[in-house]
Design a protein around this motif. Structure first.
Motif, PDB file in Angstrom:
ATOM      1  N   ASP A 187       1.261  -0.097  -8.182  1.00 35.89           N
ATOM      2  CA  ASP A 187       0.529   1.040  -8.487  1.00 35.89           C
ATOM      3  C   ASP A 187      -1.040   0.705  -8.244  1.00 35.89           C
ATOM      4  O   ASP A 187      -1.871   1.706  -8.616  1.00 35.89           O
ATOM      5  CB  ASP A 187       0.679   1.179  -9.947  1.00 35.89           C
ATOM      6  N   GLY A 188      -1.540  -0.080  -7.460  1.00 33.66           N
ATOM      7  CA  GLY A 188      -2.793  -0.293  -6.926  1.00 33.66           C
ATOM      8  C   GLY A 188      -3.733  -0.832  -8.212  1.00 33.66           C
ATOM      9  O   GLY A 188      -4.977  -1.063  -7.561  1.00 33.66           O
ATOM     10  N   GLY A 189      -3.374  -1.140  -9.224  1.00 35.54           N
ATOM     11  CA  GLY A 189      -4.041  -1.904 -10.228  1.00 35.54           C
ATOM     12  C   GLY A 189      -4.755  -1.377 -11.246  1.00 35.54           C
ATOM     13  O   GLY A 189      -5.258  -1.703 -12.167  1.00 35.54           O
ATOM     14  N   SER A 190      -4.696   0.184 -10.953  1.00 33.87           N
ATOM     15  CA  SER A 190      -5.414   1.106 -11.972  1.00 33.87           C
ATOM     16  C   SER A 190      -5.144   2.419 -11.798  1.00 33.87           C
ATOM     17  O   SER A 190      -4.577   2.619 -10.519  1.00 33.87           O
ATOM     18  CB  SER A 190      -6.982   1.003 -12.050  1.00 33.87           C
ATOM     19  N   ALA A 191      -5.177   3.357 -12.740  1.00 36.40           N
ATOM     20  CA  ALA A 191      -5.069   4.700 -12.698  1.00 36.40           C
ATOM     21  C   ALA A 191      -5.860   5.563 -11.875  1.00 36.40           C
ATOM     22  O   ALA A 191      -5.573   6.540 -11.510  1.00 36.40           O
ATOM     23  CB  ALA A 191      -5.056   5.282 -14.079  1.00 36.40           C
ATOM     24  N   GLY A 192      -6.897   5.033 -11.304  1.00 34.68           N
ATOM     25  CA  GLY A 192      -7.825   5.542 -10.252  1.00 34.68           C
ATOM     26  C   GLY A 192      -7.585   5.188  -9.057  1.00 34.68           C
ATOM     27  O   GLY A 192      -8.279   5.367  -8.171  1.00 34.68           O
ATOM     28  N   SER A 193      -6.381   4.315  -8.805  1.00 36.27           N
ATOM     29  CA  SER A 193      -6.408   3.594  -7.286  1.00 36.27           C
ATOM     30  C   SER A 193      -5.470   4.642  -6.547  1.00 36.27           C
ATOM     31  O   SER A 193      -4.291   5.046  -7.028  1.00 36.27           O
ATOM     32  CB  SER A 193      -5.913   2.432  -7.454  1.00 36.27           C
ATOM     33  N   PRO A 194      -5.890   5.101  -5.407  1.00 43.86           N
ATOM     34  CA  PRO A 194      -4.784   5.680  -4.418  1.00 43.86           C
ATOM     35  C   PRO A 194      -4.011   4.900  -3.863  1.00 43.86           C
ATOM     36  O   PRO A 194      -3.053   5.294  -3.064  1.00 43.86           O
ATOM     37  CB  PRO A 194      -5.837   6.681  -3.634  1.00 43.86           C
ATOM     38  N   PHE A 195      -4.128   3.616  -3.824  1.00 43.68           N
ATOM     39  CA  PHE A 195      -3.393   2.730  -2.999  1.00 43.68           C
ATOM     40  C   PHE A 195      -2.106   2.293  -3.749  1.00 43.68           C
ATOM     41  O   PHE A 195      -2.101   1.241  -4.430  1.00 43.68           O
ATOM     42  CB  PHE A 195      -3.960   1.448  -2.696  1.00 43.68           C
ATOM     43  N   VAL A 196      -1.012   3.030  -3.575  1.00 42.49           N
ATOM     44  CA  VAL A 196       0.314   2.563  -4.052  1.00 42.49           C
ATOM     45  C   VAL A 196       1.276   2.173  -3.057  1.00 42.49           C
ATOM     46  O   VAL A 196       1.114   2.664  -1.998  1.00 42.49           O
ATOM     47  CB  VAL A 196       0.642   3.911  -4.971  1.00 42.49           C
ATOM     48  N   SER A 197       2.208   1.610  -3.531  1.00 45.29           N
ATOM     49  CA  SER A 197       3.400   1.225  -2.537  1.00 45.29           C
ATOM     50  C   SER A 197       4.665   1.654  -3.304  1.00 45.29           C
ATOM     51  O   SER A 197       4.677   1.002  -4.509  1.00 45.29           O
ATOM     52  CB  SER A 197       3.243   0.001  -1.962  1.00 45.29           C
ATOM     53  N   GLU A 198       5.793   2.179  -2.708  1.00 48.55           N
ATOM     54  CA  GLU A 198       6.826   2.342  -3.038  1.00 48.55           C
ATOM     55  C   GLU A 198       7.923   1.189  -3.207  1.00 48.55           C
ATOM     56  O   GLU A 198       7.808   0.661  -2.049  1.00 48.55           O
ATOM     57  CB  GLU A 198       7.475   3.857  -2.619  1.00 48.55           C
ATOM     58  N   ASP A 199       8.882   1.405  -3.738  1.00 56.88           N
ATOM     59  CA  ASP A 199      10.042   0.196  -3.652  1.00 56.88           C
ATOM     60  C   ASP A 199      11.189   1.051  -4.288  1.00 56.88           C
ATOM     61  O   ASP A 199      11.113   1.576  -5.286  1.00 56.88           O
ATOM     62  CB  ASP A 199       9.689  -1.086  -4.570  1.00 56.88           C
ATOM     63  N   PHE A 200      12.567   0.511  -3.873  1.00 56.85           N
ATOM     64  CA  PHE A 200      13.621   1.037  -4.340  1.00 56.85           C
ATOM     65  C   PHE A 200      14.574   0.025  -5.023  1.00 56.85           C
ATOM     66  O   PHE A 200      15.795   0.480  -5.334  1.00 56.85           O
ATOM     67  CB  PHE A 200      14.524   1.870  -3.194  1.00 56.85           C
ATOM     68  N   GLU A 201      14.000  -0.974  -5.135  1.00 61.93           N
ATOM     69  CA  GLU A 201      14.819  -2.096  -5.938  1.00 61.93           C
ATOM     70  C   GLU A 201      15.066  -1.948  -7.171  1.00 61.93           C
ATOM     71  O   GLU A 201      14.246  -1.564  -8.049  1.00 61.93           O
ATOM     72  CB  GLU A 201      14.133  -3.507  -5.474  1.00 61.93           C
ATOM     73  N   LEU A 202      16.299  -2.595  -7.761  1.00 60.57           N
ATOM     74  CA  LEU A 202      16.656  -2.471  -9.129  1.00 60.57           C
ATOM     75  C   LEU A 202      16.550  -4.003  -9.515  1.00 60.57           C
ATOM     76  O   LEU A 202      16.738  -4.723  -9.096  1.00 60.57           O
ATOM     77  CB  LEU A 202      18.125  -1.879  -9.217  1.00 60.57           C
ATOM     78  N   PRO A 203      16.504  -4.147 -10.916  1.00 62.16           N
ATOM     79  CA  PRO A 203      16.632  -5.555 -11.387  1.00 62.16           C
ATOM     80  C   PRO A 203      17.905  -5.962 -11.254  1.00 62.16           C
ATOM     81  O   PRO A 203      18.863  -5.263 -11.251  1.00 62.16           O
ATOM     82  CB  PRO A 203      16.311  -5.328 -12.822  1.00 62.16           C
ATOM     83  N   GLN A 204      17.984  -7.381 -11.021  1.00 60.33           N
ATOM     84  CA  GLN A 204      19.497  -7.916 -10.730  1.00 60.33           C
ATOM     85  C   GLN A 204      20.381  -7.558 -11.763  1.00 60.33           C
ATOM     86  O   GLN A 204      21.435  -7.199 -11.286  1.00 60.33           O
ATOM     87  CB  GLN A 204      18.996  -9.510 -11.085  1.00 60.33           C
TER      88      GLN A 204
END
Length: 797
Positions: free
Chosen positions: A690-707
């Motif tokens: 999530d980029g580290g804060s609610a003001g960050s535009p730098f996010v990255s997605e991921d589609f993994e589930l917990p084991q």
């Protein structure tokens, strides 16, 4: 009065026995008001009252009476045959109430009327007052009755009952609880496009609004007769002065049943619109209350009934507000200060196909920055394809990038033009030059509706822009030889009638008060949080109007009525809401391309919509939003609980984690894997950033589930992970995605129709090798498609 008895139509004996039931002074004029009650033998006669007004000088100002003339001759009897306790039992039986114990007197009976109090005996919330009274009947007879007052559990009624003291028959019953009624678009309709209004009677939920919607003082009985009360004050504000305006009056019975003609300007049906707005704000108050948005957590109430929180903050709902257009707002201050909802008029561009029937309907359209504005009446005429020669100006023969070749057909008609490489003003100018009186431009690259830019002061015909799907339907009808007639118009529509929009706006108040607590209205200000605020509101609009017949894959739009489209079209968002990635492909990876808070809200609302349907698949659907036990109810509860658990200005992933925490607290984490599957499907999986804060535009997605969520393991809970678990998974998957595993069937019991999944030459063995291939197939499915864990699977197995 004795001197005037002849003029009053009374006999001398009629004035011998009476009591003074009321005496008070109107202080601004000094008039004394007396109310006298006629009696016979010390027993009062029902409604035989005389009202007298006396000036400060002692002169009688007015007199009106309902005393009974010749009362002594009309009285049936003066002594009861039945006891007061028997009368209570007869009344309870008549009203369908069950006594939990025999009635008993709490005090000795006193006076000629034998007044006393009887224990509630399970049929009344209060002690039951009883006394003898005379009840005038049709034909002149006056019957001796036991009068008693019952307030049954639940508070829906408060009965004033008259039981014949000789026969035990119930001769009259009056309910002191008035039955409020509102003609509105009811739950779960989204707008006038989905169904007619109905008269909703007594819709207040007694847990959330124990004294009804028109209460102010916390005592039985309504305190208002207009569209104001404990939870909301609704009125028009066309002059945008925020100081209150017209509010319809329902009269002493609070019957809010007003005419509505949608062909008129909204100002002509303001009473109906304000009633709809009042009803829905109250309904949303009551529903959200059931899921925990109560007084202590900062809800909106004039009177908090000593349940905590700060009072004095009902929603101020301004209907037909003149402060804006084609929008709506909700401003939420801290607990104790009223929020304000503003609903505006909308002015949509709409293309209405009148014929043929196969294409008929309303289609939301984009407008143009050039040419004249459409008006509510609009332009109605036959639609004709604009034809030109395919050349360097445009490869299509219908893009109007060159001089049109069929002016004789277009003269006086509406031109249908395909979007192409030339400017919009060029296309519409060519249609105008060919004699067209209006133009429709159709997108050739998707269903997005754009505002056509450009400037050409010589363009004198109106134009509108349609999405590709809508426009192609018209074009196909024309190419099939049909005669198409359409209307291009810009009607005025009232935001007070679009239920989805009302729910959306109210939702802003809920998410704002619950995130960070009611005393801090500043916890949804940063980019992630502002986006999610729009998402929660969109999601509530979807979740509260969902129906049993719907599925997650269906398309759902927001505010479609206000734009002129059907409810399955995109409405005011970029895509319709759907769990089908082909219909709505948005994921967290689209964060950077979502430059506006509503765009970000779409991503969050989609994740919540995935969650909603995962839980519905697991636990079913219950249409009762107040006390239901379905997956839809669970989704509403988890989201409400999570709002209270998440930090001030949360990120997307912190809000996700709050929902997981809410499930851990409320359901011991039994829905952990469906929750993860929902968020992972939209890119908020295990390794998302999530980029580290609610003001960050730098996010990255991921589609993994917990084991623990990647393999359902012992699906059928038989104590082992075996072939049957795989079969259940496969059948469930096939049910959700027909055809995906159609070739892989395995009959465990008889192994008579097994498929040779691993091609070992043994098509009927359904052996371990086949099972491993099937498991690998399941594991390799796209994220979110693999069904997870038994609660989500068993109903489909």
């Amino acid at each position: 009065m004795r001197r005037q008895r002849a003029a009053l139509g009374l006999e001398a004996a009629d004035l011998d026995d009476w009591s003074e039931s009321d005496r008070y002074i109107t202080h601004h004029n000094g008039v004394t008001h007396l109310v006298l009650r006629q009696r016979f033998g010390g027993i009062e006669v029902f409604n035989a009252d005389m009202s007298v007004a006396i000036t400060p000088e002692g002169r009688m100002l007015s007199l009106g009476h309902r005393f009974i003339s010749g009362l002594a001759r009309l009285v049936s009897s003066s002594s009861p045959s039945l006891s007061a306790l028997t009368a209570v039992a007869r009344a309870a039986e008549h009203l369908g109430l069950v006594l939990t114990q025999p009635p008993s007197l709490l005090e000795p009976q006193a006076g000629p009327a034998r007044e006393a109090r009887v224990a509630g005996a399970g049929v009344s919330l209060d002690e039951i007052p009883v006394k003898l009274m005379y009840l005038p009947r049709a034909g002149g007879e006056v019957r001796l009755c036991w009068n008693l007052v019952l307030r049954p559990p639940g508070g829906q009624h408060w009965w004033d009952v008259y039981v014949d003291a000789q026969t035990g028959d119930v001769l009259a019953q009056n309910d002191w609880v008035n039955h409020d009624s509102y003609r509105v678009y009811p739950l779960p309709l989204l707008s006038p496009a989905e169904g007619p209004r109905t008269l909703e009677v007594d819709p207040a939920d007694l847990q959330a609004s124990p004294f009804g919607w028109h209460d102010l003082d916390g005592l039985p009985g309504a305190d208002t007769n207009d569209t104001s009360g404990n939870n909301v004050s609704a009125q028009e504000d066309r002059d945008a002065n925020n100081s209150g305006g017209f509010a319809p009056d329902g009269g002493p019975q609070r019957t809010f049943d007003f005419a509505l003609d949608l062909s008129q300007h909204p100002g002509e049906y303001e009473s109906a619109a304000i009633t709809n707005l009042f009803y829905w704000n109250n309904l949303l108050h009551d529903i959200h209350y059931r899921y925990g948005f109560d007084e202590a957590s900062g809800n909106f109430q004039h009177n908090n009934y000593d349940h905590g929180g700060l009072a004095g903050d009902p929603v101020i709902a301004d209907a037909q507000d003149g402060a804006g257009a084609s929008n709506a707002t909700f401003a939420t201050p801290a607990d104790g200060t009223s929020p304000r909802m503003q609903m505006f008029h909308w002015f949509p561009e709409i293309v209405t196909v009148n014929s043929p029937e196969s294409s008929a309907g309303e289609y939301a359209a984009g407008s143009a920055q050039f040419g004249p504005f459409l008006n509510p009446t609009g332009v109605t005429q036959e639609v004709v394809l604009a034809l030109d020669a395919a050349d360097a100006n445009g490869p299509s023969e219908t893009d109007a990038c060159s001089t049109l070749t069929n002016p004789s057909e277009l003269a006086g008609k509406i031109a249908l033009i395909e979007r192409g490489i030339c400017f919009f003003v060029v296309k519409v100018r060519h249609a105008q030059d060919a004699g067209a009186i209006a133009a429709i431009v159709v997108n050739n690259a998707g269903d997005e509706r754009v505002t056509m830019g450009g400037s050409d002061p010589t363009i004198a015909i109106p134009s509108a822009f349609l999405g590709q799907s809508d426009g192609e339907g018209i074009e196909q009808a024309l190419q099939g030889g049909a005669s198409v007639h359409a209307t291009l118009a810009r009607p005025v529509r009232d935001g007070d009638l679009d239920i989805g929009l009302i729910i959306h706006e109210y939702g802003h108040g809920v998410s704002s008060r619950l995130t960070g607590g009611g005393s801090n209205p500043n916890c949804l200000l940063l980019v992630h949080s502002r986006g999610m605020a729009e998402g929660w509101s969109d999601w509530w609009a979807l979740a509260m109007t969902a129906m049993l017949s719907e599925r997650g894959e269906d398309s759902r739009g927001l505010a479609t009525y206000l734009l002129g489209g059907a409810s399955d079209r995109q409405g005011i968002r970029r895509f319709p809401y759907s769990t089908d990635l082909r219909i709505n492909p948005l994921t967290l990876g689209d964060f950077a391309l979502s430059t506006e808070e509503h765009d970000l809200g779409e991503i969050w609302a989609l994740a919540l919509w995935e969650l909603y349907w995962k839980l519905v698949d697991a636990h079913g659907f219950d249409p009762d939003l107040y006390q239901g036990s379905g997956g839809n109810n669970l989704a509403l509860q988890l989201v409400m609980d999570a709002l209270k658990l998440q930090p001030c200005n949360p990120t997307f992933l912190e809000a996700r984690d709050a929902i997981l925490a809410a499930d851990l607290i409320g359901s011991a984490g039994t829905n952990r894997c469906p929750i993860w599957a929902a968020f992972a499907r939209r890119g908020m999986g295990l390794n998302a950033d999530d980029g580290g804060s609610a003001g960050s535009p730098f996010v990255s997605e991921d589609f993994e589930l917990p084991q623990e969520c990647r393999d359902c393991g012992d699906v059928n809970a038989d104590g082992g992970v075996n072939l049957l678990d795989t079969v259940i998974l496969r059948r469930a998957l096939a049910a959700r995605s027909p055809g995906l595993l159609a070739a892989e069937r395995c009959n465990v019991a008889g192994a008579t129709d097994a498929t040779d999944a691993n091609a070992d030459g043994l098509p009927d063995d359904c052996d371990a090798g086949d099972v491993e291939v099937l498991r690998a197939h399941l594991a390799g499915l796209p994220p979110g498609i693999n069904p997870v864990c038994s609660p989500a699977i068993e109903p489909l197995s």
